[in-house]
Design a protein around this motif. Sequence first.
Motif, short mmCIF file in Angstrom:
data_model
loop_
_atom_site.label_atom_id
_atom_site.label_comp_id
_atom_site.label_asym_id
_atom_site.label_seq_id
_atom_site.Cartn_x
_atom_site.Cartn_y
_atom_site.Cartn_z
N GLY A 143 0.78 -0.85 -0.27
CA GLY A 143 -0.24 0.02 0.50
C GLY A 143 0.33 1.52 -0.07
O GLY A 143 1.78 1.37 -0.53
N LYS A 144 0.48 2.45 0.02
CA LYS A 144 1.14 4.01 -0.32
C LYS A 144 1.41 4.47 1.44
O LYS A 144 2.14 5.41 1.32
N LYS A 145 1.41 3.38 2.51
CA LYS A 145 1.07 4.33 4.23
C LYS A 145 1.14 2.85 4.50
O LYS A 145 0.78 2.27 4.47
N ALA A 146 2.08 3.01 5.34
CA ALA A 146 2.32 2.24 6.41
C ALA A 146 2.47 2.68 7.84
O ALA A 146 2.25 4.05 8.10
N GLU A 147 1.77 2.32 8.62
CA GLU A 147 0.75 2.85 10.20
C GLU A 147 2.16 2.11 11.38
O GLU A 147 1.89 0.70 11.39
N TRP A 148 2.53 3.33 11.61
CA TRP A 148 3.70 2.31 12.76
C TRP A 148 2.59 3.02 14.09
O TRP A 148 1.85 3.31 14.19
N ARG A 149 2.36 1.35 15.32
CA ARG A 149 1.88 1.82 16.36
C ARG A 149 2.88 2.22 17.22
O ARG A 149 4.88 1.26 17.62
N ILE A 150 3.17 2.90 18.40
CA ILE A 150 4.36 3.38 19.01
C ILE A 150 3.21 3.36 20.47
O ILE A 150 2.86 3.44 20.57
N LYS A 151 5.28 3.80 21.32
CA LYS A 151 4.78 4.30 22.61
C LYS A 151 5.47 4.67 22.61
O LYS A 151 6.55 5.28 22.09
N THR A 152 5.03 6.04 23.80
CA THR A 152 6.02 7.20 23.81
C THR A 152 7.34 6.95 24.79
O THR A 152 6.41 6.46 26.40
N VAL A 153 8.35 6.87 24.79
CA VAL A 153 9.73 7.20 25.50
C VAL A 153 10.28 8.05 25.65
O VAL A 153 11.19 8.35 24.78
N GLU A 154 10.29 8.50 26.82
CA GLU A 154 11.26 9.47 27.59
C GLU A 154 10.76 10.58 26.07
O GLU A 154 11.54 11.28 25.28
N GLY A 155 9.69 10.68 25.53
CA GLY A 155 9.51 11.76 25.15
C GLY A 155 9.39 11.68 23.82
O GLY A 155 9.25 12.08 23.23
N LYS A 156 9.52 10.78 23.44
CA LYS A 156 10.20 10.23 22.16
C LYS A 156 9.23 8.67 21.74
O LYS A 156 8.42 7.77 22.64
N PRO A 157 8.78 8.99 20.33
CA PRO A 157 7.73 7.67 19.90
C PRO A 157 9.01 6.40 19.69
O PRO A 157 10.05 7.21 18.85
N ARG A 158 8.71 5.93 20.49
CA ARG A 158 9.18 4.11 19.65
C ARG A 158 8.96 3.65 18.85
O ARG A 158 7.43 2.52 20.03
N PRO A 159 8.24 3.29 17.66
CA PRO A 159 7.92 2.44 17.01
C PRO A 159 8.06 -0.13 18.02
O PRO A 159 9.48 -0.33 18.42
N PHE A 160 6.43 -0.30 18.29
CA PHE A 160 6.91 -1.42 18.11
C PHE A 160 6.03 -2.94 17.24
O PHE A 160 5.59 -3.42 17.49
N ALA A 161 5.11 -1.54 16.26
CA ALA A 161 4.25 -2.83 15.38
C ALA A 161 4.36 -1.84 14.40
O ALA A 161 4.16 -0.52 14.20
N LEU A 162 4.08 -2.66 13.14
CA LEU A 162 4.02 -2.28 11.88
C LEU A 162 3.17 -2.99 11.23
O LEU A 162 2.09 -3.73 11.03
N ILE A 163 1.90 -2.05 10.58
CA ILE A 163 0.90 -2.13 9.53
C ILE A 163 0.87 -1.39 8.30
O ILE A 163 1.07 -0.69 7.70
N VAL A 164 0.52 -3.09 7.62
CA VAL A 164 0.94 -2.54 6.02
C VAL A 164 0.30 -3.00 4.87
O VAL A 164 -0.28 -4.45 5.47
N ARG A 165 -0.59 -2.70 3.99
CA ARG A 165 -1.93 -3.10 3.07
C ARG A 165 -0.64 -4.13 2.78
O ARG A 165 0.14 -3.63 1.84
N TYR A 166 -1.16 -4.88 2.05
CA TYR A 166 -0.35 -5.78 0.31
C TYR A 166 -1.43 -6.56 -0.33
O TYR A 166 -2.23 -7.01 0.32
N ASP A 167 -1.32 -5.91 -1.32
CA ASP A 167 -2.31 -6.26 -1.96
C ASP A 167 -1.94 -7.62 -3.50
O ASP A 167 -0.91 -7.67 -4.10
N ALA A 168 -2.56 -8.69 -3.31
CA ALA A 168 -1.47 -9.95 -4.28
C ALA A 168 -3.03 -10.32 -5.63
O ALA A 168 -3.80 -10.58 -4.97
N SER A 169 -2.43 -10.86 -6.28
CA SER A 169 -3.13 -10.58 -7.43
C SER A 169 -2.60 -12.22 -7.70
O SER A 169 -2.52 -12.83 -7.91
N GLU A 170 -3.80 -12.75 -6.80
CA GLU A 170 -4.57 -14.03 -6.47
C GLU A 170 -4.91 -15.54 -7.44
O GLU A 170 -5.38 -16.02 -7.36
N ASN A 171 -5.68 -14.31 -8.60
CA ASN A 171 -7.12 -15.20 -9.31
C ASN A 171 -6.58 -14.74 -10.87
O ASN A 171 -5.62 -14.58 -11.65
#
Length: 152
Positions: free
Chosen positions: A71-99
């Motif tokens: 997909g055109k965007k990746a979504e970062w799941r973050i927590k804030t540690v010492e005032g800074k964003p720290r990613p712990f997960a990532l969500i990405v759309r994945y389109d597959a031509s399976e037909n």
Amino acid sequence: LYTDLDEKKCKTIDKNEDEAWIVQECPGIGGYKLEVVEGDIRQTINVISPANKKSELNLWRVVSPAFSFVGKKAEWRIKTVEGKPRPFALIVRYDASENPEDANKTTSYLTVTKIDGDSACVTDVVRPIRNANVKARELADSSASRPCRTAR
């Protein structure tokens, strides 16, 4: 927080026109970067840690070997540690031509990747369902305790 994966927003860091592959680097969050890798009409993502360690997600093996694109965007799941964003997960759309009957018809998956310091791996793949984004976020938020998926 989001990273734009559009090729116009990322920087080409390697390519081979004869073998038809390209690697583009996209800016990330909290010192992480993403590489979008394309070869043989298939795409995948690599997560690069702040320490420059590469985790290959191998979406073309873990999700689907079919012709594919991220997909055109990746979504970062973050927590804030010492005032800074720290990613712990990532969500990405994945389109597959399976037909094989209709190459234009794609299945749109959401991939969930856990990030733990210098390593990252796909833990879940959400098939097209109602509220898929909500489900992917729930899985991402619990991804630290989930095992890595292996190739199909």
